[in-house]
Design a protein around this motif. Structure first.
Motif, mmCIF file in Angstrom:
data_model
loop_
_atom_site.group_PDB
_atom_site.id
_atom_site.type_symbol
_atom_site.label_atom_id
_atom_site.label_comp_id
_atom_site.label_asym_id
_atom_site.label_seq_id
_atom_site.Cartn_x
_atom_site.Cartn_y
_atom_site.Cartn_z
ATOM 1 N N ILE A 77 1.014 -1.072 0.158
ATOM 2 C CA ILE A 77 -0.416 -0.119 -0.309
ATOM 3 C C ILE A 77 0.744 1.184 -0.199
ATOM 4 O O ILE A 77 0.506 2.154 -0.861
ATOM 5 N N LYS A 78 2.036 1.431 0.462
ATOM 6 C CA LYS A 78 2.878 2.697 0.835
ATOM 7 C C LYS A 78 3.143 2.528 -0.244
ATOM 8 O O LYS A 78 3.803 3.528 -0.473
ATOM 9 N N HIS A 80 2.523 1.841 -4.053
ATOM 10 C CA HIS A 80 1.507 2.036 -4.147
ATOM 11 C C HIS A 80 1.434 3.528 -4.552
ATOM 12 O O HIS A 80 1.077 3.990 -5.700
ATOM 13 N N ASN A 81 1.040 3.858 -3.366
ATOM 14 C CA ASN A 81 0.588 5.591 -2.946
ATOM 15 C C ASN A 81 1.685 6.122 -2.725
ATOM 16 O O ASN A 81 1.203 6.596 -3.894
ATOM 17 N N GLN A 82 2.907 5.515 -2.510
ATOM 18 C CA GLN A 82 3.609 6.770 -3.521
ATOM 19 C C GLN A 82 4.208 7.218 -4.725
ATOM 20 O O GLN A 82 4.144 7.901 -5.215
ATOM 21 N N CYS A 106 -7.020 -0.636 -6.437
ATOM 22 C CA CYS A 106 -7.474 -0.227 -5.636
ATOM 23 C C CYS A 106 -9.170 -1.309 -5.417
ATOM 24 O O CYS A 106 -9.706 -1.269 -4.772
ATOM 25 N N ALA A 111 -4.393 0.483 -3.026
ATOM 26 C CA ALA A 111 -4.305 1.152 -4.068
ATOM 27 C C ALA A 111 -5.035 2.797 -3.547
ATOM 28 O O ALA A 111 -6.679 2.177 -2.805
ATOM 29 N N GLU A 112 -4.455 4.000 -3.170
ATOM 30 C CA GLU A 112 -6.363 5.055 -2.872
ATOM 31 C C GLU A 112 -6.674 5.625 -4.398
ATOM 32 O O GLU A 112 -6.388 6.072 -5.056
ATOM 33 N N THR A 115 -6.775 9.310 -4.686
ATOM 34 C CA THR A 115 -5.845 9.518 -5.633
ATOM 35 C C THR A 115 -5.475 9.472 -7.089
ATOM 36 O O THR A 115 -5.402 10.246 -8.287
#
Length: 167
Positions: A77-78, A80-82, A106, A111-112, A115
């Motif tokens: 998650i970290k 993907h979101n970065q 998602c 993933a967010e 965003t």
């Protein structure tokens, strides 16, 4: 324009890769982010040789979501979101952004989604999303949606993924 390649058939990433190569052939800059993929795939070698394609992905294979530990999920998650934030913060540097397997990422809450929606609303270049089961909001915002439907696949006969074809 927003493109979505979805469905249960083989070829979603292949279609996105083809678009990226076509754009690169015209000297355009492409950001190609792969989600849920950390192991080697053949397109990486070609992308490395094309100076105007930037590839981003997580640094290791996390396996299928049902096999992930809580720590694995937190790490992916970290990552993907970065990568999504990089796309959002640097979108004006690229003519095309590909979010490969973002729909699945998602759907699995890895993933967010917000965003992605922000990127869809703000980015003026070609934005390509791939993966099964695109979110309803993704579909509403898309200009192109191509569904790749599986009619027949070697996996159904027990044939495993093959180098150069499925990866």
């Amino acid at each position: 324009m927003i493109h979505i390649y979805c469905g249960d058939g083989k070829g979603k990433t292949s279609a996105a890769t083809g678009l990226a190569l076509r754009m690169a052939g015209y000297g355009k800059k492409i950001l190609f982010i792969q989600f849920l993929k950390g192991s080697y795939t053949g397109e990486l070698e070609i992308f490395k040789e094309i100076k105007n394609i930037k590839i981003m992905r997580c640094d290791r294979e996390y396996g299928f979501t049902e096999e992930m530990t809580d720590k694995d999920k937190s790490e992916i998650i970290k990552c993907h979101n970065q990568n999504l934030m990089y796309a959002l913060e640097n979108m004006n540097a690229f003519d095309m952004i590909v979010l490969d397997e973002i729909c699945a990422a998602c759907n699995y809450r890895l993933a967010e989604k917000d965003t992605v929606i922000t990127l869809m609303e703000r980015y003026s270049g070609e934005l390509v999303l791939t993966g099964r089961g695109p979110d309803k909001l993704f579909a509403e915002k898309a200009d192109y949606i191509s569904e790749i439907k599986k009619i027949k696949h070697p996996f159904d006969k027990g044939i495993i993924a093959r180098e150069g074809i499925e990866y």
